[in-house]
Design an enzyme around this catalytic site. Sequence first.
Site, PDB file in Angstrom:
ATOM      1  N   SER A 134      39.539  27.847  36.843  1.00 39.56           N
ATOM      2  CA  SER A 134      38.762  28.523  37.892  1.00 39.56           C
ATOM      3  C   SER A 134      37.283  28.630  37.540  1.00 39.56           C
ATOM      4  O   SER A 134      36.910  28.739  36.369  1.00 39.56           O
ATOM      5  CB  SER A 134      39.293  29.942  38.110  1.00 39.56           C
ATOM      6  OG  SER A 134      40.670  29.918  38.327  1.00 39.56           O
ATOM      7  N   GLU A 251      53.489  26.982  35.484  1.00 40.31           N
ATOM      8  CA  GLU A 251      52.784  28.253  35.540  1.00 40.31           C
ATOM      9  C   GLU A 251      53.331  29.151  36.645  1.00 40.31           C
ATOM     10  O   GLU A 251      53.284  30.368  36.543  1.00 40.31           O
ATOM     11  CB  GLU A 251      51.280  27.995  35.761  1.00 40.31           C
ATOM     12  CG  GLU A 251      50.476  29.266  35.709  1.00 40.31           C
ATOM     13  CD  GLU A 251      48.981  29.087  35.907  1.00 40.31           C
ATOM     14  OE1 GLU A 251      48.475  27.962  35.775  1.00 40.31           O
ATOM     15  OE2 GLU A 251      48.336  30.103  36.220  1.00 40.31           O
TER      16      GLU A 251
HETATM   17  C1  FAD Z   1      44.987  38.293  36.090  1.00 44.64           C
HETATM   18  C2  FAD Z   1      44.370  36.959  36.359  1.00 44.64           C
HETATM   19  C3  FAD Z   1      44.340  36.011  35.367  1.00 44.64           C
HETATM   20  C4  FAD Z   1      43.760  34.761  35.612  1.00 44.64           C
HETATM   21  N1  FAD Z   1      43.731  33.862  34.582  1.00 44.64           N
HETATM   22  C5  FAD Z   1      43.139  32.674  34.784  1.00 44.64           C
HETATM   23  C6  FAD Z   1      43.029  31.741  33.712  1.00 44.64           C
HETATM   24  O1  FAD Z   1      43.462  32.010  32.582  1.00 44.64           O
HETATM   25  N2  FAD Z   1      42.412  30.561  33.938  1.00 44.64           N
HETATM   26  C7  FAD Z   1      41.925  30.220  35.163  1.00 44.64           C
HETATM   27  O2  FAD Z   1      41.400  29.111  35.296  1.00 44.64           O
HETATM   28  N3  FAD Z   1      41.993  31.089  36.210  1.00 44.64           N
HETATM   29  C8  FAD Z   1      42.582  32.298  36.041  1.00 44.64           C
HETATM   30  N4  FAD Z   1      42.664  33.199  37.074  1.00 44.64           N
HETATM   31  C9  FAD Z   1      41.996  32.863  38.344  1.00 44.64           C
HETATM   32  C10 FAD Z   1      42.929  32.623  39.508  1.00 44.64           C
HETATM   33  O3  FAD Z   1      43.551  31.377  39.412  1.00 44.64           O
HETATM   34  C11 FAD Z   1      42.055  32.756  40.773  1.00 44.64           C
HETATM   35  O4  FAD Z   1      41.666  34.115  40.864  1.00 44.64           O
HETATM   36  C12 FAD Z   1      42.785  32.361  42.009  1.00 44.64           C
HETATM   37  O5  FAD Z   1      43.027  30.975  42.035  1.00 44.64           O
HETATM   38  C13 FAD Z   1      41.973  32.744  43.280  1.00 44.64           C
HETATM   39  O6  FAD Z   1      40.685  32.263  43.223  1.00 44.64           O
HETATM   40  P1  FAD Z   1      39.448  33.223  43.508  1.00 44.64           P
HETATM   41  O7  FAD Z   1      39.575  34.422  42.635  1.00 44.64           O
HETATM   42  O8  FAD Z   1      38.221  32.391  43.404  1.00 44.64           O
HETATM   43  O9  FAD Z   1      39.623  33.733  45.019  1.00 44.64           O
HETATM   44  P2  FAD Z   1      39.220  32.971  46.351  1.00 44.64           P
HETATM   45  O10 FAD Z   1      39.682  31.554  46.248  1.00 44.64           O
HETATM   46  O11 FAD Z   1      37.800  33.213  46.614  1.00 44.64           O
HETATM   47  O12 FAD Z   1      40.110  33.715  47.409  1.00 44.64           O
HETATM   48  C14 FAD Z   1      39.720  34.967  47.983  1.00 44.64           C
HETATM   49  C15 FAD Z   1      40.729  35.331  49.070  1.00 44.64           C
HETATM   50  O13 FAD Z   1      40.679  34.349  50.119  1.00 44.64           O
HETATM   51  C16 FAD Z   1      41.967  33.826  50.380  1.00 44.64           C
HETATM   52  N5  FAD Z   1      41.890  32.396  50.695  1.00 44.64           N
HETATM   53  C17 FAD Z   1      41.131  31.480  50.056  1.00 44.64           C
HETATM   54  N6  FAD Z   1      41.349  30.249  50.590  1.00 44.64           N
HETATM   55  C18 FAD Z   1      42.272  30.413  51.586  1.00 44.64           C
HETATM   56  C19 FAD Z   1      42.915  29.522  52.503  1.00 44.64           C
HETATM   57  N7  FAD Z   1      42.668  28.214  52.482  1.00 44.64           N
HETATM   58  N8  FAD Z   1      43.815  30.036  53.367  1.00 44.64           N
HETATM   59  C20 FAD Z   1      44.091  31.383  53.379  1.00 44.64           C
HETATM   60  N9  FAD Z   1      43.503  32.273  52.528  1.00 44.64           N
HETATM   61  C21 FAD Z   1      42.615  31.796  51.648  1.00 44.64           C
HETATM   62  C22 FAD Z   1      42.719  34.001  49.065  1.00 44.64           C
HETATM   63  O14 FAD Z   1      44.116  34.060  49.274  1.00 44.64           O
HETATM   64  C23 FAD Z   1      42.178  35.327  48.559  1.00 44.64           C
HETATM   65  O15 FAD Z   1      42.860  36.406  49.149  1.00 44.64           O
HETATM   66  C24 FAD Z   1      43.226  34.453  36.879  1.00 44.64           C
HETATM   67  C25 FAD Z   1      43.256  35.422  37.893  1.00 44.64           C
HETATM   68  C26 FAD Z   1      43.822  36.660  37.643  1.00 44.64           C
HETATM   69  C27 FAD Z   1      43.841  37.664  38.752  1.00 44.64           C
END
Ligand code: FAD
Length: 390
Positions: A134, A251
């Site tokens: 991410s 995962e």
């Molecule tokens: C506890 C925790 C541990 C993590 N550990 C890691 C890690 O070790 N390595 C790593 O790489 N990442 C990690 N992550 C990141 C995680 O993979 C991302 O938070 C996740 O993929 C969401 O991305 P974002 O936070 O950018 O949210 P966004 O992508 O910005 O999403 C925000 C909101 O919009 C909604 N949304 C976005 N696109 C769409 C769509 N097309 N249709 C409908 N709804 C949508 C999402 O569902 C969400 O509710 C971790 C996250 C958490 C919470």
Amino acid sequence: MSGSYALLGMHQSELDAVRGRIRDFLATDRDRFGWRPAVDSWLSRWDADFSLRLGEAGLLGLTIPESYGGRGSEHLQRYVVTEELLAQGAPVAAHWVADRQVAPTLLRFGTEEQKTRILPQIASGRFYSAIGMSEHGAGSDLAAVKTKATRADGGWVINGTKVWTSGAHHADMVVVLARTSPADPEARHKGFSQFLVPTDAAGVGISPIELLSGEHHFNEVAFTDVFVPDSEVLGEIGNGWHQVTAELSYERSGPERLLSTMPLLLAVIGWLSSDDVSPSPSVTAAVGDLGARVISLRQLSTAVARALEAGESPANQAALVKDLGTRFEQESVDLVARLLDDVEAETGWRPTPEIAGLLRDARLHQALFTLRGGTNEVLRGVVARGLGLR
Ligand SMILES: Cc1cc2nc3c(=O)[nH]c(=O)nc-3n(C[C@H](O)[C@H](O)[C@H](O)COP(=O)(O)OP(=O)(O)OC[C@H]3O[C@@H](n4cnc5c(N)ncnc54)[C@H](O)[C@@H]3O)c2cc1C
């Protein structure tokens, strides 16, 4: 936990024996070292010594072949061990990512040298890894990743910033997803590659991102002109998207997607079953409902484990299990809180300090369950596409 896996093609007695071993190990280890069961322990309880002890007991690296220092067992045996570790809230965060995700990815895509060097260390609980997928602006839409790897003499130079990188501040290595050729708007998933980057490499900067409670689990990781030799390319250059997708099935589908709050549920059930408390029929029915949901989710999760065992890539099924399982985890916190309120209103009994602490931690982590590993909204899109509906 117990249950029949007979349909999964494995002898029940073998699985029962593995379950017995891990239960014995946990009981003895807990008595001796005094760790307390925790909710969401696979994120929040980093204990390198525990991982070493688990490795010494032969209960880590179960699916890694013996030739690479593992146990050469089947995926279902690992599933049983994982279930017990999570249900009992053991401190498993240190080895979690390496054992769950990095080991199978190395086995599938790694070079012989990488496998020989890293896998025995994972199996002995000495090697910890983080996942750098991410970025700011590239979470759900992972194809928007901007971290770039540029060709250099004998390797690649990485520049970019990863975010939410769980455990990077303790880890030996981050598996970094980076662009190795320019983005093509017509084929957004092309041109990605993966790299094994030591956390102590020159140019790696790790900054904490704390939870509201002050807990530090994840990080922002900046890569500034980090040189990675060719020997640390994971798999093929340009094949990163395919590799990452394969990794995500591991995962998303495991028991950690439904058991993160299990130590809380077990503590509450234990309390309600004690002689001091006699719950009303409605409370008993609510507990029964929770139990029934866990059992049915577990059937789904083991079906994915069986598919992985058979060498399939059950991406849609894994996404579905993660959606259902993590929603259950989230709802279970509210259900337990309501149940405890009902018990207190009916009888005046207040939960033990242990239960109150587990509930508080579960509340703090509750929002994370459906986000990590790909948000549930996005996974529903994956499932819809898989079913040909989009
Ligand atoms: C506890 C925790 C541990 C993590 N550990 C890691 C890690 O070790 N390595 C790593 O790489 N990442 C990690 N992550 C990141 C995680 O993979 C991302 O938070 C996740 O993929 C969401 O991305 P974002 O936070 O950018 O949210 P966004 O992508 O910005 O999403 C925000 C909101 O919009 C909604 N949304 C976005 N696109 C769409 C769509 N097309 N249709 C409908 N709804 C949508 C999402 O569902 C969400 O509710 C971790 C996250 C958490 C919470």
